[in-house]
Design a protein around this motif. Structure first.
Motif, PDB file in Angstrom:
ATOM      1  N   ALA A  39     -10.641   5.869 -11.606  1.00 38.29           N
ATOM      2  CA  ALA A  39     -10.956   5.391 -13.114  1.00 38.29           C
ATOM      3  C   ALA A  39     -10.996   4.142 -13.108  1.00 38.29           C
ATOM      4  N   VAL A  40     -10.266   3.267 -12.361  1.00 39.95           N
ATOM      5  CA  VAL A  40     -10.163   1.808 -12.285  1.00 39.95           C
ATOM      6  C   VAL A  40     -11.203   1.215 -11.643  1.00 39.95           C
ATOM      7  N   SER A  41     -11.612   1.871 -10.393  1.00 46.40           N
ATOM      8  CA  SER A  41     -12.500   0.972  -9.756  1.00 46.40           C
ATOM      9  C   SER A  41     -13.872   1.986  -9.411  1.00 46.40           C
ATOM     10  N   GLY A  42     -13.763   3.332  -9.583  1.00 44.37           N
ATOM     11  CA  GLY A  42     -14.913   4.100  -9.390  1.00 44.37           C
ATOM     12  C   GLY A  42     -14.931   4.536  -7.979  1.00 44.37           C
ATOM     13  N   ASP A  43     -14.015   4.125  -7.227  1.00 45.53           N
ATOM     14  CA  ASP A  43     -13.888   4.257  -5.641  1.00 45.53           C
ATOM     15  C   ASP A  43     -12.518   4.599  -5.251  1.00 45.53           C
ATOM     16  N   SER A  44     -12.298   5.875  -4.909  1.00 48.36           N
ATOM     17  CA  SER A  44     -10.610   6.476  -4.480  1.00 48.36           C
ATOM     18  C   SER A  44     -10.634   6.271  -2.730  1.00 48.36           C
ATOM     19  N   THR A  45     -11.840   5.711  -2.323  1.00 48.21           N
ATOM     20  CA  THR A  45     -12.040   6.043  -0.753  1.00 48.21           C
ATOM     21  C   THR A  45     -11.583   4.853   0.201  1.00 48.21           C
ATOM     22  N   LEU A  46     -10.768   3.662  -0.515  1.00 49.64           N
ATOM     23  CA  LEU A  46     -10.235   2.763   0.122  1.00 49.64           C
ATOM     24  C   LEU A  46      -8.857   2.982   0.603  1.00 49.64           C
ATOM     25  N   LEU A  47      -8.727   3.874   1.467  1.00 53.35           N
ATOM     26  CA  LEU A  47      -7.468   4.548   1.758  1.00 53.35           C
ATOM     27  C   LEU A  47      -6.854   4.277   2.934  1.00 53.35           C
ATOM     28  N   VAL A  48      -5.587   3.882   3.306  1.00 53.59           N
ATOM     29  CA  VAL A  48      -5.091   3.853   4.481  1.00 53.59           C
ATOM     30  C   VAL A  48      -4.105   4.908   4.338  1.00 53.59           C
ATOM     31  N   GLN A  49      -4.047   5.862   5.602  1.00 58.11           N
ATOM     32  CA  GLN A  49      -3.034   6.920   5.472  1.00 58.11           C
ATOM     33  C   GLN A  49      -1.850   6.591   6.586  1.00 58.11           C
ATOM     34  N   GLY A  50      -0.607   6.358   5.808  1.00 56.78           N
ATOM     35  CA  GLY A  50       0.438   5.927   6.680  1.00 56.78           C
ATOM     36  C   GLY A  50       1.157   6.953   7.514  1.00 56.78           C
ATOM     37  N   THR A  51       1.330   6.718   8.675  1.00 54.69           N
ATOM     38  CA  THR A  51       1.813   7.564  10.073  1.00 54.69           C
ATOM     39  C   THR A  51       2.948   6.659  10.661  1.00 54.69           C
ATOM     40  N   ALA A  52       3.800   7.326  11.479  1.00 54.56           N
ATOM     41  CA  ALA A  52       4.460   6.595  12.394  1.00 54.56           C
ATOM     42  C   ALA A  52       3.813   5.743  13.463  1.00 54.56           C
ATOM     43  N   GLY A  53       2.393   6.195  13.396  1.00 55.15           N
ATOM     44  CA  GLY A  53       1.604   5.282  14.588  1.00 55.15           C
ATOM     45  C   GLY A  53       0.650   4.398  13.727  1.00 55.15           C
ATOM     46  N   ALA A 101     -11.166  -3.759  -0.163  1.00 53.51           N
ATOM     47  CA  ALA A 101     -10.767  -3.919  -1.663  1.00 53.51           C
ATOM     48  C   ALA A 101     -10.648  -5.226  -2.240  1.00 53.51           C
ATOM     49  N   MET A 102      -9.937  -6.031  -1.218  1.00 58.03           N
ATOM     50  CA  MET A 102      -9.744  -7.766  -1.595  1.00 58.03           C
ATOM     51  C   MET A 102     -11.151  -8.269  -1.927  1.00 58.03           C
ATOM     52  N   THR A 103     -12.190  -8.040  -1.090  1.00 59.73           N
ATOM     53  CA  THR A 103     -13.400  -8.588  -1.172  1.00 59.73           C
ATOM     54  C   THR A 103     -14.325  -8.056  -2.465  1.00 59.73           C
ATOM     55  N   GLU A 104     -14.160  -6.764  -2.765  1.00 58.10           N
ATOM     56  CA  GLU A 104     -14.928  -6.178  -3.724  1.00 58.10           C
ATOM     57  C   GLU A 104     -14.082  -6.004  -5.177  1.00 58.10           C
ATOM     58  N   GLY A 105     -13.002  -6.671  -5.127  1.00 58.46           N
ATOM     59  CA  GLY A 105     -12.121  -6.567  -6.097  1.00 58.46           C
ATOM     60  C   GLY A 105     -11.892  -5.009  -6.709  1.00 58.46           C
ATOM     61  N   ALA A 106     -11.598  -4.147  -5.921  1.00 59.04           N
ATOM     62  CA  ALA A 106     -11.350  -2.752  -6.095  1.00 59.04           C
ATOM     63  C   ALA A 106      -9.718  -2.578  -5.878  1.00 59.04           C
ATOM     64  N   THR A 107      -9.387  -1.228  -5.822  1.00 59.78           N
ATOM     65  CA  THR A 107      -8.100  -0.878  -5.730  1.00 59.78           C
ATOM     66  C   THR A 107      -8.091  -0.222  -4.329  1.00 59.78           C
ATOM     67  N   ALA A 108      -7.158  -0.530  -3.434  1.00 58.25           N
ATOM     68  CA  ALA A 108      -6.755   0.187  -2.320  1.00 58.25           C
ATOM     69  C   ALA A 108      -5.535   1.123  -2.493  1.00 58.25           C
ATOM     70  N   ARG A 109      -5.646   1.939  -1.671  1.00 57.09           N
ATOM     71  CA  ARG A 109      -4.581   3.079  -1.624  1.00 57.09           C
ATOM     72  C   ARG A 109      -3.749   3.106  -0.220  1.00 57.09           C
ATOM     73  N   ILE A 110      -2.413   3.239  -0.293  1.00 58.47           N
ATOM     74  CA  ILE A 110      -1.625   3.190   1.150  1.00 58.47           C
ATOM     75  C   ILE A 110      -0.788   4.663   0.792  1.00 58.47           C
TER      76      ILE A 110
END
Length: 374
Positions: free
Chosen positions: A112-126, A159-168
């Motif tokens: 809803a904010v950026s129109g793109d929910s795919t800027l995603l980092v999946q956190g794991t132990a590795g 996300a920083m360069t596009e002014g978008a929302t990143a997700r972790i």
């Protein structure tokens, strides 16, 4: 107001065959209707105003009659705080027990904010540091040395360069030294690239949403320096059985339509039964408050209830008459409750014999659970 260019590109991708379309594609019509009706101020590079983002998440009817389906069923103030946080320079941390819709909410917020929910980092132990910062195209690196052409931007840098929302996702699963990569990004809004003697500066519109499971406390606890960079919003479990039934029904209906499963209304009674079992075992007391119960080791979350009902609908569709019945959900409930075969089986058996067996209208359910538990 015009839609950001990154949103326009994303919205035109062909997702007709996607098993689970991203939120911005699955609800593209709702987002477009909200954008057309939204006359409130929008922060830089936001697809919608904060008010419209909250309306998208909470649902409602627009002046033109367009119905916006609720994406999050819970306290309105939680959504308002989350949205307003993203309109500031503070990052957002969604915290809660498993199954409280942290990932679901973060995806829809980004959509809803950026129109793109795919800027995603999946956190794991590795998860390596490169996943948060940047990596390298090693063929280019070896051939020409460090250069912008050899650098591979990660989701946060993009996300920083596009002014978008990143997700972790699952931030506390990431090693502490990797987590701390975010400190400079969140405080200075810059990402140094020492190999090139350069830095990337975030443009207006950039922000970050992280999720964390409070069952993971002590695994890789956030440093105080990093925690200060986040505004933390705690997502509660559904307050009432009716609210949880509504959540499960809506999500199962959405999943079922994509899988050609039977319509949910035919199984509402079984959905309520699954939710009742989960809530009673989770709370350690029956719904009427008269009988105290032992709780199993698992979380018995709303997400697990959705999984049990979806699996039951698949059984009903492919090996039954298409109507969700006790026998279709019994095995799924057993699998969700009995995680520790020794301790949890005792809890389950006591619950069956002292509560389910004596409850009016639950005889078929009791027999089905006894059969799979034998």
């Amino acid at each position: 107001m015009t839609v950001p260019e990154t949103t326009t590109v994303s919205a035109h991708k062909d997702t007709s065959d996607a098993l689970r379309p991203h939120a911005e594609h699955a609800f593209a019509a709702e987002l477009a209707a909200l954008a057309a009706a939204d006359d409130r101020p929008r922060p830089a590079r936001w697809l919608l105003s904060p008010w419209a983002v909250a309306r998208y998440l909470l649902g409602g009817t627009l002046p033109d009659g367009t119905v916006i389906t609720p994406k999050y069923v819970g306290p309105r103030r939680i959504v308002e705080v989350a949205v307003s946080t993203l309109a500031t320079d503070r990052a957002l941390l969604l915290l809660g027990v498993p199954g409280t819709a942290k990932t679901w909410l973060s995806e829809h917020l980004a959509a809803a904010v950026s129109g793109d929910s795919t800027l995603l980092v999946q956190g794991t132990a590795g998860t390596p540091e490169e996943a948060i910062r940047y990596g390298w195209n090693y063929a280019q690196l070896l051939a020409h040395g460090p250069s912008r052409e050899a650098l591979v931007a990660g989701p946060v840098m993009r996300a920083m360069t596009e002014g978008a929302t990143a997700r972790i996702e699952e931030l506390t699963r990431i090693p502490a030294d990797v987590q701390d990569t975010l400190i400079t990004i969140l405080s200075e809004k810059t990402l140094p690239i020492p190999e090139l003697g350069e830095e990337v500066q975030a443009v207006q519109g950039f922000n970050l949403i992280a999720t964390a499971n409070d069952r993971d406390r002590g695994v890789n606890e956030l440093s105080s320096a990093l925690r200060r960079r986040f505004n933390t919003v705690v997502l509660p479990l559904p307050a009432t059985a009716d609210a949880e039934v509504d959540i499960v029904t809506r999500r199962v209906d959405q999943i079922g339509r994509s899988l050609d499963l039977p319509a949910v209304p035919d199984g509402v009674d079984e959905i309520r039964r699954v939710v009742t079992v989960f809530r009673e075992l989770r709370d350690g007391v029956t719904a009427d408050g008269r009988t105290k119960l032992k709780s199993p080791s698992g979380t018995l979350s709303t997400a697990e209830a959705i999984s049990v009902v979806t699996g039951g609908l698949a059984l009903a569709a492919h090996f039954g008459d298409g109507v969700l019945r006790p026998a279709d959900v019994a095995a799924g409930i057993l699998g969700a409750v009995v995680r520790d075969p020794a301790a949890d089986r005792v809890v389950w058996q006591e619950y069956l014999e002292t509560v389910v067996r004596e409850r009016d209208g639950w005889k078929d359910f009791y027999r089905a659970c006894r059969e799979v538990s034998a």
